[in-house]
Design an enzyme around this catalytic site. Structure first.
Site, short mmCIF file in Angstrom:
data_model
loop_
_atom_site.label_atom_id
_atom_site.label_comp_id
_atom_site.label_asym_id
_atom_site.label_seq_id
_atom_site.Cartn_x
_atom_site.Cartn_y
_atom_site.Cartn_z
N TYR A 62 -15.31 -5.15 -29.03
CA TYR A 62 -15.96 -5.85 -27.92
C TYR A 62 -15.34 -5.41 -26.60
CZ TYR A 62 -12.03 -8.84 -29.32
OH TYR A 62 -10.79 -9.30 -29.71
N TYR A 117 -11.42 -4.10 -26.90
CA TYR A 117 -10.55 -4.55 -27.99
C TYR A 117 -11.27 -4.45 -29.32
CZ TYR A 117 -6.97 -6.61 -24.90
OH TYR A 117 -5.96 -6.79 -23.99
N ARG A 157 -1.83 -0.43 -27.62
CA ARG A 157 -1.11 -1.39 -28.46
C ARG A 157 -1.91 -1.65 -29.73
NH1 ARG A 157 2.25 -5.78 -28.56
NH2 ARG A 157 1.34 -7.78 -29.13
N GLU A 174 1.96 -14.44 -29.89
CA GLU A 174 2.52 -13.14 -30.26
C GLU A 174 4.05 -13.15 -30.18
OE1 GLU A 174 1.25 -9.99 -30.82
OE2 GLU A 174 -0.83 -10.67 -30.90
C1 FER Z 1 -7.89 -10.05 -27.66
C2 FER Z 1 -7.14 -10.34 -26.53
C3 FER Z 1 -5.75 -10.20 -26.56
C4 FER Z 1 -7.23 -9.62 -28.80
C5 FER Z 1 -5.86 -9.47 -28.83
C6 FER Z 1 -5.10 -9.76 -27.72
C7 FER Z 1 -7.53 -8.83 -30.99
C8 FER Z 1 -3.67 -9.55 -27.77
C9 FER Z 1 -2.94 -9.36 -26.66
C10 FER Z 1 -1.53 -8.99 -26.68
O1 FER Z 1 -0.81 -9.35 -27.59
O2 FER Z 1 -1.12 -8.29 -25.80
O3 FER Z 1 -9.24 -10.15 -27.66
O4 FER Z 1 -8.04 -9.35 -29.84
#
Ligand code: FER
Length: 162
Positions: free
Chosen positions: A11, A19, A41, A64
């Site tokens: 998306y 992402y 990342r 995270e």
């Molecule tokens: C998203 C937005 C942010 C996503 C992951 C993150 C998998 C993670 C961000 C980070 O840890 O920096 O839509 O989708």
């Protein structure tokens, strides 16, 4: 939830950030970040809270190792989602530290979140268009199995990589 678990989606947020997420099972995701502040990342086996809010609407939320908090709402039938990301100040100032295969660098993420500043957080709320969706099954280790590279999302949409 039976339908949503296994979803593999790409998306693009309205700010241009692209992402990719794989809903690996009812409490785990893998993902890759293809463009934006932390492009490059990628992460496997991130524990999340996943719920079905109502018919066709799913919420995925987690914190995270970096201290970044994320809450995503997916509306796959409409090919739309909304995400809100709460970045600690340090990730906004040093995004390059977090650009890696995080699973191999958990200690560095935990050291960095102590060493640098958390506040004020950098909050990014955005809608996104879902540009790819398939169901890849549960606990599939082959969906997110290599680092992102420029052009990868076009290759996935073209069925060139699995
Ligand atoms: C998203 C937005 C942010 C996503 C992951 C993150 C998998 C993670 C961000 C980070 O840890 O920096 O839509 O989708």
């Amino acid at each position: 939830m039976e339908n949503f678990v296994g979803s593999h989606m790409i998306y693009t947020y309205e700010n241009g950030w692209e992402y990719e997420i794989y809903i690996k099972n009812d409490h785990t995701i893998d993902y890759r970040i293809h463009s934006g502040m932390v492009a490059g990342r990628w992460v496997r086996d991130q524990e999340v809270d996943l719920v079905k809010l109502t018919e066709g609407v799913y919420k995925v939320a987690w914190t995270e190792p970096t201290g970044t908090d994320v809450a995503l709402n997916f509306m796959p039938l409409e090919k739309r989602m909304h995400g809100i990301i709460f970045f600690p100040k340090w990730v906004h100032e040093h995004p390059e530290i977090t650009v890696c295969y995080q699973n191999d660098h958990i200690a560095l993420m935990e050291e960095s979140r102590e060493k640098y500043e958390t506040y004020p957080k950098y909050v990014v709320p955005e809608f996104a268009d879902i540009t790819f969706i398939e169901n890849a099954g549960v606990d599939n280790q082959n969906v997110v199995a290599q680092a992102p590279y420029p052009g990868m999302t076009d290759d996935i949409r073209a069925g060139k990589i699995k």
